[in-house]
Design a protein around this motif. Structure first.
Motif, PDB file in Angstrom:
ATOM      1  N   GLY A 172       0.661  -1.085  -0.023  1.00  0.00           N
ATOM      2  CA  GLY A 172       0.042   0.017  -0.091  1.00  0.00           C
ATOM      3  C   GLY A 172       0.928   1.176   0.056  1.00  0.00           C
ATOM      4  N   TYR A 173       1.388   1.656  -1.225  1.00  0.00           N
ATOM      5  CA  TYR A 173       2.476   2.500  -1.443  1.00  0.00           C
ATOM      6  C   TYR A 173       1.848   4.208  -1.282  1.00  0.00           C
ATOM      7  CZ  TYR A 173       6.823   4.496  -3.249  1.00  0.00           C
ATOM      8  OH  TYR A 173       7.783   5.051  -3.654  1.00  0.00           O
ATOM      9  N   THR A 174       1.669   4.313   0.019  1.00  0.00           N
ATOM     10  CA  THR A 174       1.293   5.831   0.516  1.00  0.00           C
ATOM     11  C   THR A 174       2.135   6.741   0.292  1.00  0.00           C
ATOM     12  OG1 THR A 174       1.700   5.545   2.531  1.00  0.00           O
ATOM     13  CG2 THR A 174      -0.558   4.715   2.021  1.00  0.00           C
ATOM     14  N   ILE A 175       3.418   6.234  -0.110  1.00  0.00           N
ATOM     15  CA  ILE A 175       4.654   7.297  -0.301  1.00  0.00           C
ATOM     16  C   ILE A 175       4.029   8.135  -1.662  1.00  0.00           C
ATOM     17  CG2 ILE A 175       6.934   7.332  -1.297  1.00  0.00           C
ATOM     18  CD1 ILE A 175       6.766   6.458   1.413  1.00  0.00           C
ATOM     19  N   ALA A 176       3.297   7.607  -2.471  1.00  0.00           N
ATOM     20  CA  ALA A 176       3.048   8.270  -3.744  1.00  0.00           C
ATOM     21  C   ALA A 176       2.377   9.672  -3.429  1.00  0.00           C
ATOM     22  CB  ALA A 176       1.946   7.457  -4.528  1.00  0.00           C
ATOM     23  N   PRO A 177       1.094   9.824  -2.781  1.00  0.00           N
ATOM     24  CA  PRO A 177       0.713  11.050  -2.446  1.00  0.00           C
ATOM     25  C   PRO A 177       1.454  11.501  -1.157  1.00  0.00           C
ATOM     26  CG  PRO A 177      -0.801   9.168  -1.378  1.00  0.00           C
ATOM     27  CD  PRO A 177       0.356   8.652  -2.086  1.00  0.00           C
ATOM     28  N   GLU A 178       2.012  10.899  -0.356  1.00  0.00           N
ATOM     29  CA  GLU A 178       2.655  11.540   0.981  1.00  0.00           C
ATOM     30  C   GLU A 178       3.857  12.203   0.632  1.00  0.00           C
ATOM     31  OE1 GLU A 178       2.513   7.880   3.430  1.00  0.00           O
ATOM     32  OE2 GLU A 178       1.884   9.276   4.979  1.00  0.00           O
ATOM     33  N   ILE A 179       4.806  11.580  -0.384  1.00  0.00           N
ATOM     34  CA  ILE A 179       5.957  12.308  -0.718  1.00  0.00           C
ATOM     35  C   ILE A 179       6.127  12.610  -2.087  1.00  0.00           C
ATOM     36  CG2 ILE A 179       8.397  11.896  -0.722  1.00  0.00           C
ATOM     37  CD1 ILE A 179       7.611  11.909   2.132  1.00  0.00           C
ATOM     38  N   LEU A 180       5.512  11.792  -2.974  1.00  0.00           N
ATOM     39  CA  LEU A 180       5.919  12.165  -4.339  1.00  0.00           C
ATOM     40  C   LEU A 180       4.874  12.977  -4.976  1.00  0.00           C
ATOM     41  CD1 LEU A 180       6.977   8.539  -5.176  1.00  0.00           C
ATOM     42  CD2 LEU A 180       8.338  10.170  -4.601  1.00  0.00           C
ATOM     43  N   GLY A 181       3.568  13.544  -4.513  1.00  0.00           N
ATOM     44  CA  GLY A 181       2.560  14.188  -5.006  1.00  0.00           C
ATOM     45  C   GLY A 181       2.050  13.417  -6.265  1.00  0.00           C
ATOM     46  N   VAL A 182       1.780  12.045  -6.246  1.00  0.00           N
ATOM     47  CA  VAL A 182       1.250  11.224  -7.142  1.00  0.00           C
ATOM     48  C   VAL A 182      -0.012  10.844  -6.462  1.00  0.00           C
ATOM     49  CG1 VAL A 182       1.217   9.220  -8.474  1.00  0.00           C
ATOM     50  CG2 VAL A 182       3.169  10.578  -8.101  1.00  0.00           C
ATOM     51  N   GLY A 183      -1.336  11.124  -7.420  1.00  0.00           N
ATOM     52  CA  GLY A 183      -2.268  10.440  -6.643  1.00  0.00           C
ATOM     53  C   GLY A 183      -2.953  11.595  -5.628  1.00  0.00           C
ATOM     54  N   GLY A 184      -2.931  12.682  -6.007  1.00  0.00           N
ATOM     55  CA  GLY A 184      -3.388  13.690  -4.926  1.00  0.00           C
ATOM     56  C   GLY A 184      -1.943  13.809  -4.032  1.00  0.00           C
ATOM     57  N   LYS A 185      -2.515  14.675  -2.827  1.00  0.00           N
ATOM     58  CA  LYS A 185      -1.176  15.035  -1.977  1.00  0.00           C
ATOM     59  C   LYS A 185      -1.696  14.662  -0.370  1.00  0.00           C
ATOM     60  CE  LYS A 185       1.424  18.501  -4.557  1.00  0.00           C
ATOM     61  NZ  LYS A 185       2.218  19.773  -4.839  1.00  0.00           N
ATOM     62  N   ALA A 186      -0.793  14.399   0.223  1.00  0.00           N
ATOM     63  CA  ALA A 186      -1.108  14.074   1.658  1.00  0.00           C
ATOM     64  C   ALA A 186      -0.137  14.516   2.562  1.00  0.00           C
ATOM     65  CB  ALA A 186      -1.566  12.402   1.947  1.00  0.00           C
ATOM     66  N   ASP A 187      -0.156  15.174   3.656  1.00  0.00           N
ATOM     67  CA  ASP A 187       0.846  15.434   4.753  1.00  0.00           C
ATOM     68  C   ASP A 187       1.592  14.364   5.051  1.00  0.00           C
ATOM     69  OD1 ASP A 187       2.606  16.389   6.633  1.00  0.00           O
ATOM     70  OD2 ASP A 187       0.771  17.410   7.772  1.00  0.00           O
ATOM     71  N   PRO A 188       2.822  13.808   5.067  1.00  0.00           N
ATOM     72  CA  PRO A 188       3.531  12.760   5.408  1.00  0.00           C
ATOM     73  C   PRO A 188       3.297  12.759   7.060  1.00  0.00           C
ATOM     74  CG  PRO A 188       5.155  14.390   4.789  1.00  0.00           C
ATOM     75  CD  PRO A 188       3.951  14.887   4.084  1.00  0.00           C
ATOM     76  N   PHE A 189       3.207  13.792   7.799  1.00  0.00           N
ATOM     77  CA  PHE A 189       3.147  13.809   9.252  1.00  0.00           C
ATOM     78  C   PHE A 189       1.900  13.422   9.950  1.00  0.00           C
ATOM     79  CE2 PHE A 189       7.232  16.114   7.922  1.00  0.00           C
ATOM     80  CZ  PHE A 189       7.988  15.357   8.797  1.00  0.00           C
ATOM     81  N   ALA A 190       0.866  13.721   9.056  1.00  0.00           N
ATOM     82  CA  ALA A 190      -0.338  13.520   9.552  1.00  0.00           C
ATOM     83  C   ALA A 190      -0.717  12.147   9.796  1.00  0.00           C
ATOM     84  CB  ALA A 190      -1.571  14.144   8.344  1.00  0.00           C
ATOM     85  N   VAL A 191      -1.567  11.966  11.091  1.00  0.00           N
ATOM     86  CA  VAL A 191      -1.620  10.595  11.660  1.00  0.00           C
ATOM     87  C   VAL A 191      -2.869   9.887  11.084  1.00  0.00           C
ATOM     88  CG1 VAL A 191      -0.066  10.825  13.500  1.00  0.00           C
ATOM     89  CG2 VAL A 191      -2.574  11.272  13.681  1.00  0.00           C
ATOM     90  N   GLN A 192      -3.835  10.595  10.408  1.00  0.00           N
ATOM     91  CA  GLN A 192      -5.025   9.872  10.203  1.00  0.00           C
ATOM     92  C   GLN A 192      -4.853   9.424   8.727  1.00  0.00           C
ATOM     93  OE1 GLN A 192      -7.586   9.881  12.173  1.00  0.00           O
ATOM     94  NE2 GLN A 192      -6.123  11.161  13.621  1.00  0.00           N
ATOM     95  N   LYS A 193      -4.407   8.212   8.852  1.00  0.00           N
ATOM     96  CA  LYS A 193      -3.900   7.522   7.493  1.00  0.00           C
ATOM     97  C   LYS A 193      -4.789   6.152   7.244  1.00  0.00           C
ATOM     98  CE  LYS A 193      -1.237  10.753   5.780  1.00  0.00           C
ATOM     99  NZ  LYS A 193       0.274  10.798   6.306  1.00  0.00           N
ATOM    100  N   ALA A 194      -5.476   5.573   7.926  1.00  0.00           N
ATOM    101  CA  ALA A 194      -6.023   4.351   7.950  1.00  0.00           C
ATOM    102  C   ALA A 194      -6.920   4.352   6.525  1.00  0.00           C
ATOM    103  CB  ALA A 194      -7.114   4.312   8.877  1.00  0.00           C
TER     104      ALA A 194
END
Lengths: 86, 594
Positions: free
Chosen positions: B450-472
């Motif tokens: 479950g490669y959440t690195i894509a939005p968390e770091i790479l800006g692929v498939g939207g953007k997500a804050d890597p430090f935010a904890v609501q990631k389920a």
């Protein structure tokens, strides 16, 4: 104020010497990430992901003295809506 | 009609069976996990006669669909004690599929210990041949010998000495078009499962095979057209794009910049020598040496991304394939080693001995933490692999069983693992979503799950804050879709373009539906992903896993990680929310649970 800028991957072909280490740049107080990118000889649309001191920031982020900026082309990155979530 | 090939290692018999209706629409991980779920007792010993090794090409493998040469390997993992699917590129997937075989199921165990066999599969059937002459040999020599015996171009699936010695870090190797041993279904110790069956190698010769039946050619063509278009236009996957130019190792600099590049046994998120081992430097050196090295190498015929490479020695002669992000990190930064030639030596050894580069990198780093050798001691690491692990000395057997086993043996508490499996190259304290995936995946610590690195770091498939904890929610959605992609035969790197280009995902689903003769929507595909994870989770529960196993190691919740000085602070309830069935498709939770 002085900041350090590193560019990566294909962006290096636009800045001779970029692979040898960070560029030290003098920029006016209040310069934003977006304004910094405009000053660099890189195609702005290729500056896809920008880190300031290890935190990803958007183009309106205001830089501070001594900041370390890392600029990446699409290493991964697009701006699409994401098609996976249900 | 495609068949299942069942290989019984107890009586050394082989037989072809019709594919039961319930497996008709499955492939890859969906098929391996379903067969394991249906046929393997969850409490069996992973190296005993009741475990099975299931090998399945994906739904579109063997057709002209681009970048679709992944082979899934499944079984109960000796490393995690849970269900395992690990997949690899190389030659095997397309050839198995073109012989009209939907899966190979290897079961039982030879009565005579220490005997090994080769399974040969071709248009005339399958047979087991003695492999005494291959016993103890490394994968490079095994590939050479088997091409001499069976003809150039055949696919080889094999294990090195580590698999023969039943080490839990042993992977399963697949050869590529150059017959280089280097494509690994590395994770989870499935090489030891293959070794426990007395199976040294499988040779697949697809000449004269029937090929893959495509039930709705029009839909299939439409699908691959859309997917090809997406792959060729996305900045990451296109020709001259990031993956093609620099390989997966292009991720070094961005992960290091983000402070999420695990260094010296996960004691820092930055490696001061990262630039020396980055994808940019790797490509520059390969081109400068101007010999047998190359970037933009396809790991299987028909790949249009071509992220693999062939690394050359200083004199230009070929050394090893492939200098993957994970392998370079595991045996580089994580061990404090910043020299690409030394890292190439270490990868070469792992590929020859037949151990997973990620698990061995984690293990050597734990050994360094234990004081067996200092961080940065590349020659010492080479010695551990070549003299201890390869020969199965007592120390080698400790190391060959992975980082958790090694940590226990030497009293190390900083051991980066979940469910017994060592972590890959993303620091969960700096990128919280990937930590949720590590914690909750049915596979143990696995970035590909479950490669959440894509939005968390790479800006692929939207953007997500890597430090935010609501990631389920994010991790759950990625895990489900990944389970589908792992079933198609498509490479997970196709995900980069289909994340951003919705038509690409439609195309992927349509091409599968075209092969199978069904009408699938993208929602149907994602639902299939949920069904697969549900089965895997049920298997793991029956094998003894509870929520307590869905947690990261204790030290990560306590030790702040430089440079951001953050701990892993995703609350337990958020981790458990991945399996909050009110957020799952009703059909799935109902169907399987009922």
């Amino acid at each position: 104020m002085q900041i350090k800028v590193q560019v990566y991957a294909i962006l290096r072909q636009y800045i001779p010497g970029a692979s040898r280490g960070p560029l030290v740049m003098d920029v006016p107080e209040g310069t934003t990430v977006g304004q910094l990118i405009e000053q660099l000889p890189i195609p702005p649309e290729l500056a896809r992901v920008v880190f300031v001191n290890g935190i990803r920031q958007e183009s309106d982020w205001v830089l501070q003295e001594g900041d370390e900026v890392g600029i990446f082309p699409p290493i991964a990155g697009g701006e699409g809506p994401g098609s996976w979530a249900i | 009609m495609a068949k299942l090939l069942r290989v019984n290692m107890t009586d050394l018999s082989v037989r072809f069976e019709d594919v039961p209706e319930k497996y008709a629409l499955l492939g890859g991980r969906g098929l391996t996990s379903s067969i394991i779920y249906d046929e393997v007792p969850p409490l069996c010993h992973p190296l005993g006669p009741d475990n099975k090794l299931v090998i399945a090409p994906g739904i579109v493998s063997g057709t002209k669909a681009p970048t679709s040469g992944r082979t899934s390997f499944g079984g109960k993992s000796p490393l995690t004690g849970g269900i395992k699917e690990s997949n690899a590129g190389g030659l095997s997937s397309q050839k198995i599929a073109r012989l009209g075989i939907k899966a190979i199921i290897v079961e039982g165990q030879p009565k005579e210990k220490g005997r090994f066999y080769v399974l040969r599969v071709d248009k005339d059937g399958a047979r087991l041949l003695p492999a005494d002459h291959l016993k103890g040999k490394g994968m490079y020599e095994v590939c050479d010998l088997l091409w001499k015996e069976h003809g150039e171009g055949v696919a080889i699936i094999g294990i090195g000495p580590a698999g023969e010695m039943l080490m839990s870090a042993a992977g399963i190797c697949v050869n590529d078009q150059e017959n280089t041993a280097g494509r690994y279904a590395g994770r989870g110790g499935l090489g030891a499962v293959m070794g426990s069956k007395g199976l040294k190698a499988i040779v697949i010769d697809d000449r004269g095979g029937p090929g893959v039946e495509i039930k709705n050619p029009e839909l299939f063509e439409q699908g691959i057209k859309k997917l090809t278009q997406a792959s060729l236009t996305h900045d990451v996957t296109k020709k001259g794009g990031a993956l093609n130019t620099y390989g997966t190792n292009v991720l070094v600099n961005i992960m290091n910049e983000a402070g999420g590049y695990p260094t010296r046994n996960f004691s820092s998120g930055r490696f001061e020598l990262a630039s020396q081992i980055s994808g940019e430097t790797k490509a520059e050196i390969i081109h400068k040496r101007n010999g047998e090295g190359m970037t933009g190498h396809p790991c299987h015929p028909g790949c249009i991304i071509q992220c693999s490479d062939r690394w050359a020695n200083p004199d230009g002669t070929f050394k090893v394939s492939v200098m993957e992000y994970e392998s370079v990190w595991a045996l580089g930064a994580n061990c404090g080693i910043g020299d690409l030639d030394k890292i190439a030596d270490l990868i070469w050894l792992c590929n020859d001995i037949g151990v997973d580069t990620i698990e061995m990198g984690d293990t050597i780093a734990v050994a360094m933490e234990a004081g067996l050798l200092p961080f940065g001691d590349a020659d010492g690491a080479i010695r551990l692999l070549n003299e201890e692990v390869r020969h199965g000395t007592p120390l080698g057997r400790i190391l060959g069983n992975g980082c958790v086993f090694t940590g226990r043996a030497f009293g190390v508490t900083r051991v980066p693992a979940v469910k017994g499996q060592g972590m890959p190259a993303y620091e969960p304290r700096a990128v919280k979503g990937i930590g949720v995936t590590y914690a909750t995946s049915t596979m143990g610590a696995d970035h590909t799950a479950g490669y959440t690195i894509a939005p968390e770091i790479l800006g692929v498939g939207g953007k997500a804050d890597p430090f935010a904890v609501q990631k389920a929610d994010l991790s759950r959605a990625f895990q489900a879709t990944t389970a589908f992609i792992d079933s198609t035969g498509y490479c997970l790197f196709d995900a980069f373009c289909v994340l951003d280009i919705p038509e690409g995902f439609e195309g992927m689903v349509e091409s599968c539906a075209g092969v199978l003769g069904v009408n699938w929507t993208t929602q149907d595909a994602i639902r299939l992903g949920y069904e697969i994870i549900r089965k895997e989770r049920l298997f793991n529960e029956a094998a003894g896993f509870t929520r307590a196993h869905d947690r990261l190691p204790d030290f990560m919740t306590k030790e702040p990680l430089p440079p951001h000085n953050t701990v892993f602070d995703v609350p337990p309830e958020e981790l458990d929310a991945v399996y909050d069935f009110s957020k799952w498709p009703k059909e799935v939770v109902g169907e399987v649970a009922g």
